[in-house]
Design a protein around this motif. Sequence first.
Motif, PDB file in Angstrom:
ATOM      1  N   UNK A 107      38.633  82.044   5.208  1.00  0.00           N
ATOM      2  CA  UNK A 107      39.351  82.947   6.097  1.00  0.00           C
ATOM      3  C   UNK A 107      39.547  82.324   7.484  1.00  0.00           C
ATOM      4  N   UNK A 108      38.574  81.509   7.889  1.00  0.00           N
ATOM      5  CA  UNK A 108      38.615  80.872   9.208  1.00  0.00           C
ATOM      6  C   UNK A 108      39.234  79.480   9.167  1.00  0.00           C
ATOM      7  N   UNK A 109      39.789  79.098   8.025  1.00  0.00           N
ATOM      8  CA  UNK A 109      40.444  77.794   7.838  1.00  0.00           C
ATOM      9  C   UNK A 109      39.499  76.618   8.133  1.00  0.00           C
ATOM     10  N   UNK A 110      38.279  76.733   7.609  1.00  0.00           N
ATOM     11  CA  UNK A 110      37.296  75.654   7.687  1.00  0.00           C
ATOM     12  C   UNK A 110      37.118  75.087   6.282  1.00  0.00           C
ATOM     13  N   UNK A 111      37.524  73.832   6.034  1.00  0.00           N
ATOM     14  CA  UNK A 111      37.357  73.251   4.700  1.00  0.00           C
ATOM     15  C   UNK A 111      35.894  72.955   4.395  1.00  0.00           C
ATOM     16  N   UNK A 112      35.515  73.140   3.142  1.00  0.00           N
ATOM     17  CA  UNK A 112      34.133  72.904   2.738  1.00  0.00           C
ATOM     18  C   UNK A 112      33.699  71.472   3.011  1.00  0.00           C
ATOM     19  N   UNK A 113      34.635  70.524   3.020  1.00  0.00           N
ATOM     20  CA  UNK A 113      34.294  69.119   3.241  1.00  0.00           C
ATOM     21  C   UNK A 113      33.656  68.869   4.605  1.00  0.00           C
ATOM     22  N   UNK A 114      33.923  69.747   5.590  1.00  0.00           N
ATOM     23  CA  UNK A 114      33.328  69.563   6.918  1.00  0.00           C
ATOM     24  C   UNK A 114      31.830  69.816   6.925  1.00  0.00           C
ATOM     25  N   UNK A 115      31.337  70.567   5.948  1.00  0.00           N
ATOM     26  CA  UNK A 115      29.953  71.034   6.012  1.00  0.00           C
ATOM     27  C   UNK A 115      28.936  69.934   5.781  1.00  0.00           C
ATOM     28  N   UNK A 116      29.370  68.798   5.294  1.00  0.00           N
ATOM     29  CA  UNK A 116      28.443  67.674   5.135  1.00  0.00           C
ATOM     30  C   UNK A 116      28.118  67.018   6.468  1.00  0.00           C
ATOM     31  N   UNK A 117      28.860  67.357   7.495  1.00  0.00           N
ATOM     32  CA  UNK A 117      28.672  66.723   8.807  1.00  0.00           C
ATOM     33  C   UNK A 117      27.617  67.464   9.634  1.00  0.00           C
ATOM     34  N   UNK A 118      27.144  66.775  10.674  1.00  0.00           N
ATOM     35  CA  UNK A 118      26.259  67.399  11.652  1.00  0.00           C
ATOM     36  C   UNK A 118      27.100  68.058  12.745  1.00  0.00           C
TER      37      UNK A 118
END
Length: 492
Positions: free
Chosen positions: A381-392
């Motif tokens: 909903x917030x246009x945050x791709x799951x791929x970003x979550x691996x980052x700090x």
Amino acid sequence: MTTTISSSPALLAVDGLGIQVNGRHLLRDIAFTLQPGEALALVGESGAGKSLLAQAIMGNLPPALKATGSITIEGTTTRADDAAARRALWGRRLALLPQEPSLALNPLTRLAPQLAEVHALLHGQGWPQAKGLAQAQLAAAGLGEATQHYPWQLSGGMAQRAVAAITLAGGAQVLMVDEPTKGLDAHWRDRTIDLFRGVLAAGGCLLTITHDLAVAQALGGKVIVLREGQVVEHGDIATVATRPSHPFTRQLLAADPARWDAFAAPTPGDTVVRARGIAKSYGGRSLFAAMDLDLHAGERIAVQGPSGTGKSTLGNVLLGLLVPDTGSVQRAPQLRPHAFQKLYQDPVSSFAPHASLAQSLRDAARLHGHAWAAVLQRLQQLRIPESLLARRPEQVSGGELQRIALARVLLAQPALLFADEPTSRLDPITQQEALGVLLAAVRETGAALMLVTHDEHIAAAVGTRTLDFSANARAAMPRAPAAAGVLHNAAP
């Protein structure tokens, strides 16, 4: 490799600049030139690569990112990936006002010595003279009473002004500023713009990264509109702002908060928090005194006022994070332990720095009993791709982290959410989307929302009541607020 081109009058020239990570392009083929006295604004969606562009010019990109192209500063050309070649210019000829003041200031050193160091180390001033200059410049920035404060004792707006003063003290002719007016009230926003105009008048050049198109227009010059790492439009700011040619630019302008319709007003429910006679002082200065305040389920209070006047402190008192000097705060006894939540103004400091974003979100989901699928749905909903979550946390943009922080705090399904400048790092399109998600969530749960914002248009669109911390409002208004309408805190 370094090449000197003595005939070039440009202060800054960027040619074919690109940034990649693991073969994926974050920025593509950026090129521009800035002459003495020229300003360029970078605008676009959050996460488009605007801050990365400034970091690439400085030469302080994260190690995993690779830059291509060339950077020319005052006639000297270096490869974009030759960071060491530009390091000697830092502060003296090339400077960056970073997006996150909390990461730029030394948390263990008081404010005045940090500014005095610039005069001592860059300009060769004796320490007594350097200290005197620092005191005068901080006073001019409205920080005269905070010269001996540590950074963690400053409000977000005060920290923003402090970092601006330190950055400008170096006297660099090539100045880059990243979201320089976020967290500032109108007075200090205008003062900051005047400081940047002074840099231009003195023959410097200015690269401004901003989501606030009014700031870009006030500084004049040229504008580049970025989307997904690519230039979609560029030209004179006055022309682009009035006659945009690209659909995304038109969408960006149409999403300006000044054009928003007011969100539907909720029906207030039971009392969530009742405060009577609360007061709080800090450093011998009264922030607010003898305040009475009732917060009801479902209502939305916009909190406004100058930087450093106690807005965030009030939230901390109501949430139970600080004890008032006088008075009492009663919270509805039937509520869960995690029913009182804060969305912090500085998202970087609210995340564990060495944990991945996925780990932080999984911990919150586990604590509040949510399935991981629900977290991913909120992020979508917030246009945050799951791929970003691996980052700090420091490896994503400020706007991306602000939206991830919003997703995390909503997992708690708070009864009272104190949202401190929750969209200050977002472009207008994403601001509107994120606030829509936030308001839908509080409407669904019946939560009370206190929204701190310096944007009067956002306050008008979101708030059903306004709590005004400006000096005139405090001097003119009565002690006890009405049950509806405009709330005001009493004069000290």
